[in-house]
Motif scaffolding. Structure first.
Motif, PDB file in Angstrom:
ATOM      1  N   GLY A  32       0.809  -1.214   0.000  1.00 45.49           N
ATOM      2  CA  GLY A  32       0.000   0.000   0.000  1.00 45.49           C
ATOM      3  C   GLY A  32       0.836   1.255   0.000  1.00 45.49           C
ATOM      4  O   GLY A  32       0.425   2.307   0.485  1.00 45.49           O
ATOM      5  N   CYS A  69      -5.051   0.098  -6.416  1.00 43.43           N
ATOM      6  CA  CYS A  69      -6.301   0.555  -5.812  1.00 43.43           C
ATOM      7  C   CYS A  69      -7.496  -0.136  -6.451  1.00 43.43           C
ATOM      8  O   CYS A  69      -8.454  -0.503  -5.766  1.00 43.43           O
ATOM      9  CB  CYS A  69      -6.419   2.074  -5.958  1.00 43.43           C
ATOM     10  N   HIS A  72      -7.867  -3.557  -4.962  1.00 41.30           N
ATOM     11  CA  HIS A  72      -8.410  -3.520  -3.598  1.00 41.30           C
ATOM     12  C   HIS A  72      -9.869  -3.061  -3.597  1.00 41.30           C
ATOM     13  O   HIS A  72     -10.655  -3.495  -2.745  1.00 41.30           O
ATOM     14  CB  HIS A  72      -7.577  -2.581  -2.725  1.00 41.30           C
ATOM     15  N   GLU A  75     -12.214  -5.794  -3.875  1.00 43.84           N
ATOM     16  CA  GLU A  75     -12.327  -6.590  -2.661  1.00 43.84           C
ATOM     17  C   GLU A  75     -12.973  -5.806  -1.509  1.00 43.84           C
ATOM     18  O   GLU A  75     -13.033  -6.293  -0.386  1.00 43.84           O
ATOM     19  CB  GLU A  75     -10.938  -7.081  -2.227  1.00 43.84           C
ATOM     20  N   THR A  77     -11.931  -3.173   0.170  1.00 45.38           N
ATOM     21  CA  THR A  77     -10.998  -2.861   1.259  1.00 45.38           C
ATOM     22  C   THR A  77     -10.484  -1.426   1.143  1.00 45.38           C
ATOM     23  O   THR A  77      -9.342  -1.139   1.502  1.00 45.38           O
ATOM     24  CB  THR A  77      -9.818  -3.847   1.256  1.00 45.38           C
ATOM     25  N   VAL A  78     -11.330  -0.534   0.626  1.00 48.77           N
ATOM     26  CA  VAL A  78     -10.971   0.880   0.516  1.00 48.77           C
ATOM     27  C   VAL A  78     -11.992   1.706   1.303  1.00 48.77           C
ATOM     28  O   VAL A  78     -13.194   1.635   1.028  1.00 48.77           O
ATOM     29  CB  VAL A  78     -10.965   1.357  -0.953  1.00 48.77           C
ATOM     30  N   HIS A 213      -6.003  -4.630   6.462  1.00 48.30           N
ATOM     31  CA  HIS A 213      -6.505  -4.869   5.113  1.00 48.30           C
ATOM     32  C   HIS A 213      -7.186  -3.633   4.526  1.00 48.30           C
ATOM     33  O   HIS A 213      -7.224  -3.464   3.309  1.00 48.30           O
ATOM     34  CB  HIS A 213      -7.477  -6.056   5.121  1.00 48.30           C
ATOM     35  N   GLY A 217      -5.578  -0.545   0.968  1.00 50.93           N
ATOM     36  CA  GLY A 217      -6.425  -0.019  -0.095  1.00 50.93           C
ATOM     37  C   GLY A 217      -6.681   1.471   0.041  1.00 50.93           C
ATOM     38  O   GLY A 217      -6.643   2.213  -0.953  1.00 50.93           O
ATOM     39  N   VAL A 261      -0.513  -7.352  -5.243  1.00 48.72           N
ATOM     40  CA  VAL A 261      -1.793  -7.531  -4.556  1.00 48.72           C
ATOM     41  C   VAL A 261      -2.096  -9.012  -4.365  1.00 48.72           C
ATOM     42  O   VAL A 261      -2.532  -9.449  -3.289  1.00 48.72           O
ATOM     43  CB  VAL A 261      -2.936  -6.854  -5.342  1.00 48.72           C
ATOM     44  N   ARG A 265      -1.800 -11.669  -0.377  1.00 52.30           N
ATOM     45  CA  ARG A 265      -2.787 -12.500   0.295  1.00 52.30           C
ATOM     46  C   ARG A 265      -2.169 -13.786   0.854  1.00 52.30           C
ATOM     47  O   ARG A 265      -2.758 -14.436   1.711  1.00 52.30           O
ATOM     48  CB  ARG A 265      -3.903 -12.887  -0.677  1.00 52.30           C
TER      49      ARG A 265
END
Length: 305
Positions: A32, A69, A72, A75, A77-78, A213, A217, A261, A265
């Motif tokens: 990030g 971005c 993320h 997913e 996660t922002v 997490h 993001g 990214v 994980r």
């Protein structure tokens, strides 16, 4: 195969530049961070002027952070609300930082100031990441009491007005916290050519208490727009963005961000952070030696050949 960089004024191997872009993109997706804290000094080591390296790197960070971005965002996660407040501060800080660079260039001290700031920032952040990660790997994670030990800081944060709940991050803080953090990052983005993620990420974790997490993001979201603003200003005001250099860095960074990214994980965060800390400290040491060791070109300043 080499390519001539018109603004930087020299030629560099194409594959080296694409590879550097891939490395920075990888770090962007993984941690990030914009990656400029590594890219700018590495470009300077290749012979590119510090002002051109910083400004051009801000441009390629836009692509690297956009790629990461987007991954993320899919997913969820922002934290967009948190990111917007940081962005407001970042735009103001970036505008201020560009004006500072303009003044330093007039004084002829821009390259020296950028190098000194890098040594201080990389040394501080790298040392913190190294010892914090080493403690975690040894199984002695800091307790909640030790993290919140500075009671003065806690009292200041709690006394700030206009508190807001950020549901995605699961925190309730004053809006002035993300605004001030964004301001600091914006100034760094302009002066150092960085997205500021290497400072923002630990601050968001330990000071704003955001989940890891969501931190990655949200950091990329803010970095994306902050660096876009800095790139436009650097190009228009200081004319230090080398678009040939940027294009080659972009090719590698977009691909590297997607790989970062996906790999993030699967790997342990503490192991990755300690490796990153070693890399950061290595770059800092190289730049510090460049400041302390007498350069071979010194004779030229006295008129010798």
């Amino acid at each position: 195969m080499h390519v001539f960089l018109p603004i930087a004024g020299n030629s560099i191997n194409i594959f080296v530049l694409v590879g550097l872009g891939g490395l920075v993109g990888f770090l962007s997706g993984l941690f990030g961070v914009g990656g400029g804290f590594l890219m700018t000094p590495l470009l300077m080591m290749l012979g590119i002027p510090a002002t051109v390296a910083a400004a051009s790197d801000s441009n390629q960070i836009v692509a690297a952070s956009a790629s990461g971005c987007f991954a993320h965002f899919r997913e969820r996660t922002v934290d967009i609300r948190m990111g917007i407040f940081m962005l407001i501060g970042g735009v103001a800080g970036g505008t201020l930082g560009v004006q500072v660079i303009k003044i330093l260039r007039r004084l002829g001290e821009a390259d020296f100031v950028i190098t000194v700031v890098y040594v201080l920032m990389l040394g501080g952040v790298g040392s913190y990441m190294f010892f914090e990660s080493l403690t975690a790997l040894r199984g002695r994670r800091p307790s909640t009491a030790s993290v919140s030990r500075p009671s003065i800081y806690r009292r200041i944060v709690e006394s700030l007005p206009i508190k807001m709940t950020f549901s995605r991050s699961k925190v309730t803080i004053s809006v002035f916290m993300p605004l001030l953090l964004g301001l600091l990052v914006g100034v760094l983005a302009a002066i150092m050519g960085v997205g500021g993620g290497f400072i923002m990420v630990p601050v968001m974790i330990y000071l704003l208490r955001m989940p890891m997490h969501v931190v990655v993001g949200t950091s990329l979201f803010q970095i994306l727009f902050t660096c876009a603003n800095v790139t436009i200003l650097q190009s228009y005001i200081n004319h230090t963005v080398d678009f040939v250099l940027v294009l080659l860095l972009l090719i590698g960074s977009v691909i590297g961000a997607q790989i970062g990214v996906r790999l993030g994980r699967r790997l342990k965060a503490d192991q990755l952070k300690i490796l990153m800390a070693v890399l950061v400290l290595g770059v800092m040491l190289k730049m510090l030696l460049g400041l302390l060791i007498t350069p071979a070109i010194l004779l030229a300043y006295k008129g010798g050949h």
